[in-house]
Structures are given as C-alpha cells and as structure tokens.
Scaffold this motif. Structure first.
Motif, PDB file in Angstrom:
ATOM      1  N   UNK A 233       0.969  -1.611  -0.236  1.00 42.34           N
ATOM      2  CA  UNK A 233      -0.250  -0.414  -0.146  1.00 42.34           C
ATOM      3  C   UNK A 233       0.790   1.143  -0.211  1.00 42.34           C
ATOM      4  N   UNK A 234       0.475   2.290  -0.698  1.00 44.80           N
ATOM      5  CA  UNK A 234       0.598   3.811  -0.981  1.00 44.80           C
ATOM      6  C   UNK A 234       0.074   4.229  -0.667  1.00 44.80           C
ATOM      7  N   UNK A 235       0.090   5.389   0.250  1.00 40.59           N
ATOM      8  CA  UNK A 235      -1.027   6.448   0.743  1.00 40.59           C
ATOM      9  C   UNK A 235      -0.363   8.040   0.421  1.00 40.59           C
ATOM     10  N   UNK A 236      -1.317   8.656   0.046  1.00 40.97           N
ATOM     11  CA  UNK A 236      -0.948  10.285   0.594  1.00 40.97           C
ATOM     12  C   UNK A 236      -2.079  10.632   1.756  1.00 40.97           C
ATOM     13  N   UNK A 237      -1.379  11.442   3.017  1.00 36.62           N
ATOM     14  CA  UNK A 237      -2.598  11.689   3.832  1.00 36.62           C
ATOM     15  C   UNK A 237      -2.154  12.647   4.284  1.00 36.62           C
ATOM     16  N   UNK A 238      -3.222  13.900   4.781  1.00 34.95           N
ATOM     17  CA  UNK A 238      -3.292  15.144   5.234  1.00 34.95           C
ATOM     18  C   UNK A 238      -1.695  15.052   6.397  1.00 34.95           C
ATOM     19  N   UNK A 239      -1.490  16.157   6.702  1.00 39.73           N
ATOM     20  CA  UNK A 239       0.338  15.511   7.602  1.00 39.73           C
ATOM     21  C   UNK A 239      -0.506  15.941   8.731  1.00 39.73           C
ATOM     22  N   UNK A 240       0.387  16.136   9.360  1.00 39.84           N
ATOM     23  CA  UNK A 240       0.735  15.940  11.206  1.00 39.84           C
ATOM     24  C   UNK A 240       0.224  17.813  11.411  1.00 39.84           C
ATOM     25  N   UNK A 241       1.824  18.387  10.510  1.00 40.43           N
ATOM     26  CA  UNK A 241       0.966  19.872  12.130  1.00 40.43           C
ATOM     27  C   UNK A 241       0.555  21.172  10.704  1.00 40.43           C
ATOM     28  N   UNK A 242      -0.216  20.853   9.857  1.00 45.39           N
ATOM     29  CA  UNK A 242      -0.540  22.390   8.678  1.00 45.39           C
ATOM     30  C   UNK A 242      -1.548  23.250   8.832  1.00 45.39           C
ATOM     31  N   UNK A 243      -2.061  22.636  10.328  1.00 45.77           N
ATOM     32  CA  UNK A 243      -2.959  23.812  10.709  1.00 45.77           C
ATOM     33  C   UNK A 243      -2.246  24.901  12.242  1.00 45.77           C
ATOM     34  N   UNK A 244      -3.302  25.530  12.903  1.00 45.89           N
ATOM     35  CA  UNK A 244      -2.852  26.410  13.636  1.00 45.89           C
ATOM     36  C   UNK A 244      -1.490  27.726  13.501  1.00 45.89           C
ATOM     37  N   UNK A 245      -0.883  28.218  14.759  1.00 44.67           N
ATOM     38  CA  UNK A 245      -0.128  29.286  14.433  1.00 44.67           C
ATOM     39  C   UNK A 245       0.637  29.331  13.785  1.00 44.67           C
ATOM     40  N   UNK A 246       1.001  28.068  13.394  1.00 42.00           N
ATOM     41  CA  UNK A 246       2.032  28.035  12.641  1.00 42.00           C
ATOM     42  C   UNK A 246       2.652  26.714  12.152  1.00 42.00           C
ATOM     43  N   UNK A 247       1.616  26.705  10.869  1.00 38.40           N
ATOM     44  CA  UNK A 247       1.782  25.579  10.716  1.00 38.40           C
ATOM     45  C   UNK A 247       2.673  25.564   9.968  1.00 38.40           C
ATOM     46  N   UNK A 248       3.382  24.170   9.593  1.00 46.98           N
ATOM     47  CA  UNK A 248       4.794  23.362   9.756  1.00 46.98           C
ATOM     48  C   UNK A 248       4.797  22.505   8.470  1.00 46.98           C
ATOM     49  N   UNK A 249       3.587  21.937   7.645  1.00 46.21           N
ATOM     50  CA  UNK A 249       3.654  20.830   7.044  1.00 46.21           C
ATOM     51  C   UNK A 249       2.525  21.696   5.924  1.00 46.21           C
ATOM     52  N   UNK A 250       2.849  21.689   4.438  1.00 50.06           N
ATOM     53  CA  UNK A 250       1.606  22.349   3.475  1.00 50.06           C
ATOM     54  C   UNK A 250       1.378  21.245   2.067  1.00 50.06           C
ATOM     55  N   UNK A 251       1.939  20.057   2.156  1.00 48.20           N
ATOM     56  CA  UNK A 251       1.420  19.146   1.324  1.00 48.20           C
ATOM     57  C   UNK A 251       1.531  17.452   1.897  1.00 48.20           C
ATOM     58  N   UNK A 252       0.878  16.194   1.595  1.00 49.57           N
ATOM     59  CA  UNK A 252       0.474  15.334   2.201  1.00 49.57           C
ATOM     60  C   UNK A 252       1.918  14.357   2.351  1.00 49.57           C
ATOM     61  N   UNK A 253       1.268  14.344   3.416  1.00 47.33           N
ATOM     62  CA  UNK A 253       2.973  13.030   3.948  1.00 47.33           C
ATOM     63  C   UNK A 253       2.581  11.458   3.062  1.00 47.33           C
ATOM     64  N   UNK A 254       3.899  11.243   2.905  1.00 43.71           N
ATOM     65  CA  UNK A 254       3.377   9.521   1.973  1.00 43.71           C
ATOM     66  C   UNK A 254       3.667   8.415   3.027  1.00 43.71           C
ATOM     67  N   UNK A 255       2.787   7.852   3.545  1.00 41.83           N
ATOM     68  CA  UNK A 255       3.426   6.172   4.472  1.00 41.83           C
ATOM     69  C   UNK A 255       3.122   5.479   3.211  1.00 41.83           C
TER      70      UNK A 255
END
Length: 411
Positions: A233-255
């Motif tokens: 299996x290979x996926x594109x998923x919502x990243x951990x820290x893409x919301x809040x005051x200081x978002x760190x991720x702006x593209x999906x994670x790949x598990x």
C-alpha cells in the motif's frame, strides 16, 4: 345370441358412464382453472413493493455479506470489531440485463463502562458511553466493485463529561476495486502507517488509555495491491502540523507498507515521509510480527523509530520536527475458553525531547452470546521526565474499568 346381446348392452352402458365421468372431471378442472386465473388477476391488481428501477427483488438477511473491498487485506482493529453474523444485509437482486447484486450492511454497537481513573492530581469514578452505527455497501459496476463505509459515533463520560447526543462521522471512506488485485480507497480511515501487530491494533479493547504506537484516523487516498497473503500500500495523507498558528506542513505525507498475513503468521514493514517547512523532514520506519503457534493463542509485537511525525502519538508526542523517538509494544492474546479471552500487553514511548511513557495493561472478556460481551481490565502509565506540550508532567495514571458491549442486532 341372448348372451351376446347382454354383453353388447353392458358395454354400451359402461361407455356411457365413462363419458359422463370424463365430462364431470373436465367441468371440475375448468372450474379450478377459472378460480386460479381469478386469484392471479387479484394478485396482479394489488400494490407492488417498491424497488429500484431495473431491479426485481429486495431481500433482507441476518449478518454481514462478504465485502471484498471492505476487507482490502487488512482486518478490522480489534476494538472496532462487530461480529459479522449480527446486523442486517439488504440485497437487491437484478434482472437479467443489469449489473450484479448490490448489498448494504447495517449494524450498531453500544458500550457502557464504569471507569475509575486515578491521577496524581486527583481521581474520579464515572460512566463512559460509546454508541456506534455502521453502514457498509457495495455494488458491481462495468469498471469494477465500488463500495463505501460509514461509522457514526457518539461518546461521553469517563472524565466527568456528559454524553454527546450529537454523533460525529468518525470514519467515512469509499473504495473502488478497478482491477482484480488493485484498489483505491479515499476518505477518513485508519492511517496507512498503522502497525498492525501493535497493542493498539490487536488489543486495547477497553475504554482506557492505550500505550506504545497508536492507531490514528486520518484523511487519505490509498492505493493497495493484494495477491494471496501479500499486500502493498502507498498513500497520500493529511500531514500532522498543517493547521494552527505556525503550520509546518503544506503537502501530504506519504506512508506505505508491505504486509504478509495468514491465520498463523503476520509480518509487516512500513514507513512514512513528511515534508517540513521549518526544519528537517519528518520520517518513520517500523514493523512487527504476530504468531499464532496454536489456535486461540497469539504472541505479537511492533516497534517504530522516527523523527518529528506525530502519526503514532499516544500519551506523548514530539515537541518539534527534530524530536527523534522510538515506540514499541508487545503482548499476548489467549482464548481461555470458547467464550472467554484475555489481553495482556506492555508498551513504551521514548522521545528525545518529550520524555518517556511506559504502559502496561490487560483485560478479561466474556462473550456468552454474540450479542453481548462483558469485560474488566486496567492500564497503568508511568511518565518519566515527560513533557505534554511545553509543560513537564509526572501525572502517572491508573485506570480500571468494567464494561458491557451490546454488539449488533438480529431478527
């Protein structure tokens, strides 16, 4: 001559009687045919059951049909399992010139537990409730099987809160089996990075804290290939820290993962990569094994190492993108009798910056009939120089429960 005359007269009389009998039988048969035709006419005049256009029969049966797409080579998490023989399956049988049967499975579960929690800053005794409604459906199309899964959940109690009467769509996804061995899944589902031989997946049935690597739900699109005991299996998923005051991720994670699974042996290797705009990229790699040497007895374990990602976060989470960690859990599952089973496990969460949490727990479950289960168990979490957010904590916790599960329904 006189005898011959008598024979002729008798024959004539016999033929006449036979003719009369045949006429009576024909008359009776005609009457029966007319009555049958009248009955058919009345039945045709009655209102017909409503079924979808193009379909000829709607049937209802006990239990769950086999949803090949729903299984997608990964079994259900133990804490989420509802016996497949419970609930209702609605089947729509087609006419000869349309696609094969469509099916919808509906079931439900209610769990109520008396839950005692002992924290260093206080304790409480409360009633924890969880209610679920599960709907799964599938249909065959000219381009392959298409299906969907939906689970509504409402919870409350356990920490002096009230029951939330407004349910949430906890899990919702669809699948498309576009080739015999290939499937596309999209929606809110267990993260593809889940370790399928960890305590959180194979055990953790009770309404208490889990430990070791967790099984989180996540928005995703997942491509799966399955052939026999092997699946990839290979996926594109919502990243951990893409919301809040200081978002760190702006593209999906790949598990992704590689899985080999039979009734006696399961082995998995998985990993995850996630970009980070404020620091080093986040990653993880892990795996596990479960072995069933004899029927009703299973030994399992799983571990993962990584940096930054919170996809496995349980009692602790990384404090920043550079917070390296390793997490693991192991234990046994055993059927003591045909109706009684036991779960035992231990787990660790060790972060470079966030600290350490060591957990141990277990439960004993009795299922006298498939409709109801009773369970009792406990977990203890020991925090060592740990941080939750920016604050240090030594809030060791003991939780003890007694619970009742009402699973499914049938007629």
């Amino acid at each position: 001559m006189k005898g011959l005359s008598r024979i002729l007269l008798g024959s004539v009389a016999l033929l006449g009687a036979t003719a009369v009998a045949s006429a009576d039988e024909l008359s009776s048969l005609k009457t029966e045919i007319e009555a049958l035709q009248s009955r058919i006419t009345r039945l045709e005049a009655q209102p017909q059951a409503s079924v979808p256009a193009g379909y000829s029969l709607l049937s209802i049966s006990d239990g769950q049909t086999y949803f090949e797409g729903f299984e997608y080579s990964r079994p259900e998490r133990r804490a989420d399992v509802i016996p497949p023989e419970l609930g209702y399956t609605f089947s729509v049988a087609p006419t000869a010139d349309v696609a094969p049967t469509s099916e919808v499975f509906v079931t439900a579960e209610a769990r109520t537990a008396l839950l005692y929690s002992d924290f260093e800053d206080g304790d409480n005794l409360d009633v924890a409730v969880r209610a679920r409604l599960v709907v799964t459906g599938k249909t065959e199309t000219p381009v392959g099987e298409v299906g969907g899964f939906f689970r509504l959940q409402a919870t409350g109690g356990g920490d002096d809160t009230d029951f939330d009467e407004g349910p949430a769509m906890q899990r919702a996804y669809g699948w498309w089996k576009f080739l015999p061995d290939w499937q596309l899944l999209a929606g809110q589902e267990d993260t593809t990075a889940t370790l399928l031989t960890s305590w959180d997946w194979l055990a953790a049935t009770g309404p208490v804290r889990s430990f070791g690597p967790s099984d989180a739900y996540n928005e995703q699109m997942r491509l799966t290939y399955t052939s026999g005991a092997w699946s990839f299996a290979l996926a594109a998923e919502d990243p951990d820290y893409d919301t809040g005051d200081n978002p760190r991720n702006d593209i999906p994670s790949i598990p992704g993962y590689i899985l080999y699974s039979t009734d006696e042996f399961t082995a998995q290797l998985g990993g995850l990569w996630q970009a980070d705009t404020d620091g080093p990229d986040e990653w993880s790699i892990g795996g596990g094994v479960s072995i069933t040497p004899i029927k009703g007895f299973q030994v399992y374990g799983a571990a993962v190492v990584g940096e930054g990602t919170a996809v496995y976060a349980n009692n602790l989470a990384p404090l920043d993108a550079g917070d390296s960690f390793w997490l693991g859990s192991a234990g046994i599952l055993a059927d003591l009798t045909d109706t009684t089973r036991i779960e035992l496990g231990v787990g660790i969460e060790d972060y470079q910056d966030a600290g350490e949490a060591l957990g141990v727990g277990g439960g004993l479950y009795w299922t006298p009939v498939t409709l109801v289960s009773l369970g009792v168990g406990a977990t203890y979490i020991d925090f060592t120089d740990a941080f939750v957010g920016d604050e240090p904590t030594s809030d060791n916790s003991l939780q003890v429960f007694f619970g009742v599960w009402w699973r499914g329904f049938r007629y």
